[in-house]
Design a protein around this motif. Structure first.
Motif, PDB file in Angstrom:
ATOM      1  N   UNK A  79      55.845   7.360 -81.002  1.00  0.00           N
ATOM      2  CA  UNK A  79      55.582   8.026 -79.551  1.00  0.00           C
ATOM      3  C   UNK A  79      54.274   8.202 -79.638  1.00  0.00           C
ATOM      4  N   UNK A  80      53.555   7.706 -78.560  1.00  0.00           N
ATOM      5  CA  UNK A  80      52.039   7.983 -78.312  1.00  0.00           C
ATOM      6  C   UNK A  80      51.899   9.022 -77.096  1.00  0.00           C
ATOM      7  N   UNK A  81      51.099  10.035 -77.544  1.00  0.00           N
ATOM      8  CA  UNK A  81      50.902  11.074 -76.372  1.00  0.00           C
ATOM      9  C   UNK A  81      49.312  11.249 -76.219  1.00  0.00           C
ATOM     10  N   UNK A  82      48.762  11.136 -74.781  1.00  0.00           N
ATOM     11  CA  UNK A  82      47.416  11.431 -74.759  1.00  0.00           C
ATOM     12  C   UNK A  82      47.449  11.812 -73.154  1.00  0.00           C
ATOM     13  N   UNK A  83      46.173  12.043 -72.950  1.00  0.00           N
ATOM     14  CA  UNK A  83      45.934  12.578 -71.476  1.00  0.00           C
ATOM     15  C   UNK A  83      44.668  11.432 -70.795  1.00  0.00           C
TER      16      UNK A  83
END
Length: 314
Positions: A79-83
């Protein structure tokens, strides 16, 4: 630079927290006065330094890949998570894995602050909400089998920190991909990957060198995890999904390259294998019916080379 200017530069550096990604590159102080050719040459020169920065993080990248592969073998997810830009890069990388490697779309996921709408339109406020990051991970039922890769050029984006901290509380493997050393994200994660590319040619525009570095690392994390999971045979993509004529032709070429057979034979074997490139290759190289080749692959956890070794040792 005068002494007063030097003191002012130090003061500004301290005010913005000493972040490399926010510094001014004095070499380009007259950037707007340069010719287009000079601009292109300057930007290309800056981009050429990114690979060396990534190389300095190779041990950490390799550690992350081994951890991701271990969990994915047991059914876990990446799972990649970023803004903002980092979030978009994560969504991009995740979306390319299913057609390339035949993986279910829910096994590699890209999560961006502000939801899918933020892929096209900026949702700047969402990145400041650490609780939202944790909530987005909770909604995806993150467990100890998963790996959560937080992506943030600065390494201090609240949304990403909230997501990573929540994931770590669930005993998931956490990876912090940042472009500043000693980052809050690196400290929050099990595996810190800090690729320090330095000041951007446009000060603070981290979609440039920092974005390129992040894309390179994400390419490594996903692609080499797939290699560790048996999704390749040599350099060949052997789990690609045949969803159009282009990919059908590529599948046939892959079988031809792996086995040395004719296109007609590759096409026939691919049909017999119900579209499975892997099964077709094992069937041809081991001289097996498609059903037996499929069984051999299952016993070898999907690794073509292992399946052939087992069959050849019988």
């Amino acid at each position: 630079m005068t002494e007063e200017q030097g003191d002012a530069s130090v003061a500004v550096h301290r005010e913005i927290g000493g972040l490399d990604t926010e510094q001014v590159n004095d070499e380009y102080s007259h950037l707007d006065a340069q010719s287009t050719t000079e601009l292109v040459r300057a930007m290309n020169r800056e981009d050429a330094s990114v690979a060396a920065a990534v190389a300095r993080a190779e041990p950490e990248i390799a550690s992350a890949i081994d951890g991701i592969a271990d969990r994915m073998r047991r059914g876990g997810r990446l799972i990649y998570v970023g803004a903002g830009t980092p979030g978009r890069l994560g969504v991009l990388d995740a979306s390319e894995i299913p057609p390339t490697f035949g993986l279910d779309p829910d096994r590699v996921i890209g999560v961006i602050a502000g939801g899918d709408g933020a892929i096209r339109s900026a949702a700047e406020g969402a990145e400041d909400d650490s609780a939202l990051g944790a909530q987005d991970m909770a909604q995806r039922d993150v467990t100890e089998l998963d790996t959560v890769v937080g992506i943030s050029a600065s390494g201090r984006t609240p949304y990403v920190l909230g997501a990573v901290k929540y994931a770590r509380e669930q005993n998931a493997l956490t990876v912090g991909l940042a472009c500043n050393s000693g980052s809050a994200l690196g400290r929050a994660a099990d595996v810190p990957i800090e690729v320090v590319v330095g000041a951007e040619i446009i000060s603070g525009s981290t979609r440039l060198k920092a974005g390129t570095a992040q894309k390179m690392v994400l390419n490594m994390l996903s692609t080499l995890t797939m290699v560790r999971l048996g999704k390749t045979y040599g350099t060949l993509m052997v789990d690609l999904q045949i969803t159009n004529e282009k990919l059908r032709a590529r599948a046939e070429r892959t079988i031809m390259r792996a086995t040395g057979c004719s296109r007609e034979h590759a096409a026939d074997q691919l049909d017999a294998a119900d579209g499975s490139v892997k099964t077709a290759i094992v069937a041809l190289l081991a001289g097996l019916p498609a059903a037996d080749a499929r069984a051999a692959l299952a016993q070898a956890d999907g690794f073509i080379r292992d399946a052939l070794t087992r069959e050849n040792s019988r």
